[in-house]
Motif scaffolding. Structure first.
Motif, PDB file in Angstrom:
ATOM      1  N   TYR A   1       6.164  -0.153   7.129  1.00  0.00           N
ATOM      2  CA  TYR A   1       4.799   0.312   6.880  1.00  0.00           C
ATOM      3  C   TYR A   1       3.914  -0.899   6.628  1.00  0.00           C
ATOM      4  O   TYR A   1       4.387  -1.983   6.277  1.00  0.00           O
ATOM      5  CB  TYR A   1       4.744   1.255   5.677  1.00  0.00           C
ATOM      6  CG  TYR A   1       5.376   0.706   4.422  1.00  0.00           C
ATOM      7  CD1 TYR A   1       4.616   0.022   3.474  1.00  0.00           C
ATOM      8  CD2 TYR A   1       6.738   0.860   4.185  1.00  0.00           C
ATOM      9  CE1 TYR A   1       5.208  -0.485   2.331  1.00  0.00           C
ATOM     10  CE2 TYR A   1       7.331   0.357   3.049  1.00  0.00           C
ATOM     11  CZ  TYR A   1       6.570  -0.316   2.124  1.00  0.00           C
ATOM     12  OH  TYR A   1       7.144  -0.832   1.000  1.00  0.00           O
ATOM     13  N   ASP A   2       2.618  -0.717   6.852  1.00  0.00           N
ATOM     14  CA  ASP A   2       1.663  -1.799   6.638  1.00  0.00           C
ATOM     15  C   ASP A   2       1.375  -1.961   5.147  1.00  0.00           C
ATOM     16  O   ASP A   2       1.387  -0.990   4.390  1.00  0.00           O
ATOM     17  CB  ASP A   2       0.353  -1.514   7.377  1.00  0.00           C
ATOM     18  CG  ASP A   2       0.534  -1.530   8.883  1.00  0.00           C
ATOM     19  OD1 ASP A   2       1.424  -2.255   9.364  1.00  0.00           O
ATOM     20  OD2 ASP A   2      -0.210  -0.814   9.579  1.00  0.00           O
ATOM     21  N   ARG A   3       1.104  -3.200   4.751  1.00  0.00           N
ATOM     22  CA  ARG A   3       0.777  -3.514   3.366  1.00  0.00           C
ATOM     23  C   ARG A   3      -0.524  -4.300   3.308  1.00  0.00           C
ATOM     24  O   ARG A   3      -0.908  -4.957   4.272  1.00  0.00           O
ATOM     25  CB  ARG A   3       1.878  -4.356   2.725  1.00  0.00           C
ATOM     26  CG  ARG A   3       3.254  -3.721   2.688  1.00  0.00           C
ATOM     27  CD  ARG A   3       4.287  -4.755   2.253  1.00  0.00           C
ATOM     28  NE  ARG A   3       5.616  -4.191   2.076  1.00  0.00           N
ATOM     29  CZ  ARG A   3       6.498  -4.018   3.050  1.00  0.00           C
ATOM     30  NH1 ARG A   3       6.159  -4.351   4.298  1.00  0.00           N
ATOM     31  NH2 ARG A   3       7.691  -3.513   2.806  1.00  0.00           N
ATOM     32  N   VAL A   4      -1.192  -4.251   2.168  1.00  0.00           N
ATOM     33  CA  VAL A   4      -2.310  -5.155   1.930  1.00  0.00           C
ATOM     34  C   VAL A   4      -1.768  -6.583   2.019  1.00  0.00           C
ATOM     35  O   VAL A   4      -0.748  -6.899   1.388  1.00  0.00           O
ATOM     36  CB  VAL A   4      -2.936  -4.913   0.541  1.00  0.00           C
ATOM     37  CG1 VAL A   4      -3.978  -5.983   0.228  1.00  0.00           C
ATOM     38  CG2 VAL A   4      -3.555  -3.521   0.477  1.00  0.00           C
TER      39      VAL A   4
ATOM     40  N   ARG B   1     -15.145  -0.011  -6.161  1.00  0.00           N
ATOM     41  CA  ARG B   1     -14.702   0.992  -5.195  1.00  0.00           C
ATOM     42  C   ARG B   1     -15.519   2.270  -5.293  1.00  0.00           C
ATOM     43  O   ARG B   1     -15.141   3.326  -4.773  1.00  0.00           O
ATOM     44  CB  ARG B   1     -13.210   1.305  -5.407  1.00  0.00           C
ATOM     45  CG  ARG B   1     -12.558   1.787  -4.115  1.00  0.00           C
ATOM     46  CD  ARG B   1     -11.216   2.434  -4.309  1.00  0.00           C
ATOM     47  NE  ARG B   1     -11.036   3.383  -3.215  1.00  0.00           N
ATOM     48  CZ  ARG B   1     -10.256   4.432  -3.230  1.00  0.00           C
ATOM     49  NH1 ARG B   1      -9.540   4.722  -4.300  1.00  0.00           N
ATOM     50  NH2 ARG B   1     -10.188   5.240  -2.191  1.00  0.00           N
TER      51      ARG B   1
ATOM     52  N   THR C   1       1.446  -4.512  -4.007  1.00  0.00           N
ATOM     53  CA  THR C   1       1.396  -3.384  -3.088  1.00  0.00           C
ATOM     54  C   THR C   1       2.414  -2.320  -3.496  1.00  0.00           C
ATOM     55  O   THR C   1       3.439  -2.615  -4.105  1.00  0.00           O
ATOM     56  CB  THR C   1       1.664  -3.837  -1.642  1.00  0.00           C
ATOM     57  OG1 THR C   1       2.933  -4.488  -1.572  1.00  0.00           O
ATOM     58  CG2 THR C   1       0.570  -4.789  -1.186  1.00  0.00           C
TER      59      THR C   1
ATOM     60  N   ASP D   1      -0.536   0.387  -0.300  1.00  0.00           N
ATOM     61  CA  ASP D   1      -1.836   0.300  -0.971  1.00  0.00           C
ATOM     62  C   ASP D   1      -1.776  -0.719  -2.108  1.00  0.00           C
ATOM     63  O   ASP D   1      -0.696  -1.027  -2.638  1.00  0.00           O
ATOM     64  CB  ASP D   1      -2.238   1.660  -1.546  1.00  0.00           C
ATOM     65  CG  ASP D   1      -2.706   2.637  -0.488  1.00  0.00           C
ATOM     66  OD1 ASP D   1      -2.922   2.230   0.665  1.00  0.00           O
ATOM     67  OD2 ASP D   1      -2.856   3.837  -0.819  1.00  0.00           O
TER      68      ASP D   1
ATOM     69  N   PRO E   1      -6.891   1.660  -1.382  1.00  0.00           N
ATOM     70  CA  PRO E   1      -6.207   1.879  -0.104  1.00  0.00           C
ATOM     71  C   PRO E   1      -6.238   0.637   0.778  1.00  0.00           C
ATOM     72  O   PRO E   1      -7.180  -0.168   0.712  1.00  0.00           O
ATOM     73  CB  PRO E   1      -7.012   3.022   0.530  1.00  0.00           C
ATOM     74  CG  PRO E   1      -7.659   3.712  -0.620  1.00  0.00           C
ATOM     75  CD  PRO E   1      -7.974   2.635  -1.604  1.00  0.00           C
ATOM     76  N   LYS E   2      -5.232   0.505   1.616  1.00  0.00           N
ATOM     77  CA  LYS E   2      -5.119  -0.668   2.489  1.00  0.00           C
ATOM     78  C   LYS E   2      -6.406  -0.918   3.274  1.00  0.00           C
ATOM     79  O   LYS E   2      -6.886  -2.048   3.362  1.00  0.00           O
ATOM     80  CB  LYS E   2      -3.960  -0.478   3.470  1.00  0.00           C
ATOM     81  CG  LYS E   2      -2.603  -0.376   2.824  1.00  0.00           C
ATOM     82  CD  LYS E   2      -1.505  -0.268   3.862  1.00  0.00           C
ATOM     83  CE  LYS E   2      -1.486   1.084   4.541  1.00  0.00           C
ATOM     84  NZ  LYS E   2      -0.987   2.154   3.665  1.00  0.00           N
ATOM     85  N   ALA E   3      -6.962   0.150   3.829  1.00  0.00           N
ATOM     86  CA  ALA E   3      -8.121  -0.005   4.700  1.00  0.00           C
ATOM     87  C   ALA E   3      -9.369  -0.464   3.961  1.00  0.00           C
ATOM     88  O   ALA E   3     -10.309  -0.975   4.575  1.00  0.00           O
ATOM     89  CB  ALA E   3      -8.412   1.315   5.419  1.00  0.00           C
ATOM     90  N   GLU E   4      -9.388  -0.302   2.637  1.00  0.00           N
ATOM     91  CA  GLU E   4     -10.571  -0.659   1.855  1.00  0.00           C
ATOM     92  C   GLU E   4     -10.416  -1.971   1.094  1.00  0.00           C
ATOM     93  O   GLU E   4     -11.374  -2.434   0.464  1.00  0.00           O
ATOM     94  CB  GLU E   4     -10.886   0.448   0.848  1.00  0.00           C
ATOM     95  CG  GLU E   4     -11.206   1.794   1.466  1.00  0.00           C
ATOM     96  CD  GLU E   4     -11.504   2.839   0.406  1.00  0.00           C
ATOM     97  OE1 GLU E   4     -11.992   2.470  -0.684  1.00  0.00           O
ATOM     98  OE2 GLU E   4     -11.231   4.032   0.657  1.00  0.00           O
TER      99      GLU E   4
ATOM    100  N   GLU F   1     -10.209  -5.231   1.608  1.00  0.00           N
ATOM    101  CA  GLU F   1     -11.072  -6.386   1.827  1.00  0.00           C
ATOM    102  C   GLU F   1     -12.498  -6.099   1.374  1.00  0.00           C
ATOM    103  O   GLU F   1     -13.128  -6.923   0.691  1.00  0.00           O
ATOM    104  CB  GLU F   1     -11.056  -6.789   3.304  1.00  0.00           C
ATOM    105  CG  GLU F   1     -11.710  -8.125   3.573  1.00  0.00           C
ATOM    106  CD  GLU F   1     -11.411  -8.652   4.963  1.00  0.00           C
ATOM    107  OE1 GLU F   1     -11.993  -9.693   5.329  1.00  0.00           O
ATOM    108  OE2 GLU F   1     -10.596  -8.031   5.683  1.00  0.00           O
TER     109      GLU F   1
END
Length: 226
Positions: A5-8, A28, A50, A157, A170-173, A175
């Protein structure tokens, strides 16, 4: 159990390391804060890393042992125990997790052996302490989205915890929230200097006009008392 899975990214995780939870929560948009009951078991504990997520059956810690077996250095175990009032995590698990590089535990539930956990230098956030023991029989989920402290956490995350509590990014947020957090830190440095000179946010932010628009009525000042 999901292994890939993807991680920060680690560079972003390190950039969060000096930020406090309140700043990140505000950056946030006042989102991501876990239930206030989830706090460090001793003051001064901190986590930043993470998430490796675990959904364990109430009263059973079999999957927590599996999580320790696969944890990567710096990962935070985030456990949904549905608030069950027992102690599925303790002294020996903390020793094992720390030796494998685990960055800490955040559990929607309780733990035990708090004094020895602190002595080992392992960081734990929970709803509290409970001596009740557990079984090792039930299969659960590892690295699926879980609910912890009322917040949905996906594997990878960013998890940040300090004395105030825990916040999830969350990962997508990650940055974008980091950039907003840096701006808040700079703004607060300026505000702190102004407040030290006796200014108030009431005046600086124009709260008087806001309050009057909401219906605030003040008794007129008639003069100083003798």
């Amino acid at each position: 159990m999901i292994r890939n899975y993807d991680r920060v990214p680690s560079t972003l995780v390190r950039a969060y390391a000096d930020l406090d939870v309140a700043t990140v929560h505000e950056a946030r948009g006042k989102r991501g804060a876990m239930a206030a009951a989830i706090k460090p078991i001793h003051p001064g504990m901190r986590v930043c890393g993470t998430a490796l997520t675990v959904r364990s059956q109430p009263g059973d810690n079999l999957m927590l042992h599996k999580a320790i077996d696969i944890v990567s250095p710096g990962e935070i175990l985030v456990v949904d125990m549905t608030g069950w009032e027992g102690g599925p995590w303790g002294d020996l698990m903390s020793v094992s997790a720390k030796a494998r590089g685990c960055g800490g535990l955040v559990i929607d539930g309780y733990v035990r052996d708090s004094e020895t956990i602190r002595a080992h230098g392992f960081n734990v956030f929970s709803r509290g302490l409970s001596v009740n023991g557990t079984f090792k029989e039930a299969i659960g989920l590892i690295n699926h989205p879980v609910s912890c402290g009322g917040v949905i956490v996906a594997p990878g995350d960013l998890i940040l915890g300090d004395d105030d509590g825990v916040c999830v990014v969350p990962k997508a947020e990650a940055e974008a929230v980091l950039e907003q957090a840096k701006i808040r830190v700079e703004d607060e440095l300026v505000s702190r200097e102004q407040f030290a000179r006796g200014e108030t946010l009431w005046n600086l932010a124009g709260f008087q006009k806001l309050a009057e628009a909401k219906g605030l009525r003040e008794e007129p000042v008639t003069g100083e008392e003798n």
